[in-house]
Design an enzyme around this catalytic site. Structure first.
Site, mmCIF file in Angstrom:
data_model
loop_
_atom_site.group_PDB
_atom_site.id
_atom_site.type_symbol
_atom_site.label_atom_id
_atom_site.label_comp_id
_atom_site.label_asym_id
_atom_site.label_seq_id
_atom_site.Cartn_x
_atom_site.Cartn_y
_atom_site.Cartn_z
ATOM 1 N N SER A 1 -84.776 9.604 -44.917
ATOM 2 C CA SER A 1 -86.074 8.932 -44.938
ATOM 3 C C SER A 1 -86.269 7.941 -43.806
ATOM 4 C CB SER A 1 -86.276 8.205 -46.281
ATOM 5 O OG SER A 1 -85.305 7.183 -46.438
ATOM 6 N N TYR B 1 -69.028 -3.979 -43.434
ATOM 7 C CA TYR B 1 -69.639 -3.035 -42.506
ATOM 8 C C TYR B 1 -68.623 -2.408 -41.564
ATOM 9 C CZ TYR B 1 -73.028 -0.746 -39.543
ATOM 10 O OH TYR B 1 -73.737 0.211 -38.853
#
Length: 266
Positions: free
Chosen positions: A18, A161
């Site tokens: 998306s 991360y």
């Protein structure tokens, strides 16, 4: 010859479809005539063959999305990610644990000739310096075990991360040596600074000088289209003898850090 014409009528899965690299990859594959099965939190405005809602922080969502796919698939593009501004444990779930679990389900639907491309990051360039810790994490048996391991060791391994992307790199190496016996290849790309919605989020919280440093030595960020072509290549027949590789798509960032004897900025 039409570039990557071999994707026509192939069944491919794209996660994170998306937005950002995932959206650009799904769009390119649709244009090439592939039957694209998209997975993300929300459906994109792209001509997908199928869409399945996917939340990589939820085992239930992952298993529901995986079991909703019928029949064989030819390629998997793991493009889903989360910005480094969300809680570390959530990053670990999305960038590694959820991606691992989904891939374990979907790879069973691949036969010889199948290929998987994982989107890692240039911030994972220091994985060799703490391989022992990463292996311990990667070798956890389940999603839940992985979460527990990270929560117990977060103080030692740091922000979720870079650590989750390092784990993705090591896992890719490990899996590539196993899957190739079935004729399935696995590789990864490590993007540098890319102008995506995730970058826009990062710009609001990280110092400009830190983000600018990730653009060295090219002096610019890449567009998402520049990240798509290497992914298509890795999962195409043209890369039939490439397995267990990581392609740095970072304008020379990793090369510059290596030449200086430095690791990731993180």
């Amino acid at each position: 010859m039409v570039a990557f014409a071999e994707f026509k009528s192939k069944r491919v899965v794209v996660t994170g479809c998306s937005s950002g690299i995932g959206l650009a990859t799904a769009s390119a594959l649709v244009d090439l005539g592939a039957d694209v099965i998209g997975m993300s939190r929300r459906a994109p405005d792209v001509g997908l063959a199928e869409f399945h809602a996917l939340d990589l922080t939820s085992v239930e969502s992952i298993e529901s999305a995986a079991t909703s796919v019928d029949g064989e698939i030819d390629a998997l593009f793991n493009c889903a990610g989360a910005p480094p501004t969300v809680p570390s444990v959530e990053l670990v779930k999305v960038n590694f644990l959820g991606t691992r679990l989904l891939t374990e389900h979907l790879v069973e639907r691949m036969s010889a000739g199948g290929a998987i491309a994982n989107v890692s990051s240039s911030v994972a360039c220091g994985w060799r310096t703490r391989l022992g810790q990463i292996r311990d994490f990667v070798e956890t048996r389940s999603f839940e075990d992985g979460v527990a391991w990270y929560e117990e060791n977060e103080h030692a391994v740091g922000h979720g991360y870079p650590f989750s992307k390092e784990a993705l790199n090591v896992w890719t190496l490990q899996q590539s040596t196993t899957l190739i016996a079935r004729g399935v290849r696995m590789n990864s790309t490590s993007p540098g600074a890319v102008q995506t919605p995730l970058m826009e989020v990062s710009e609001k919280v990280f110092p400009p000088e830190l983000l600018a440093a990730t653009e060295y030595p090219s002096g610019r960020r890449s567009g998402v289209e520049e990240q798509v072509q290497p992914l298509l290549f890795l999962n195409s027949a043209r890369a039939s003898y490439i397995n267990g590789a990581d392609i740095a798509v970072d304008g020379g960032y990793w090369a510059s850090r290596s030449a200086e004897g430095a690791g990731s900025l993180w």
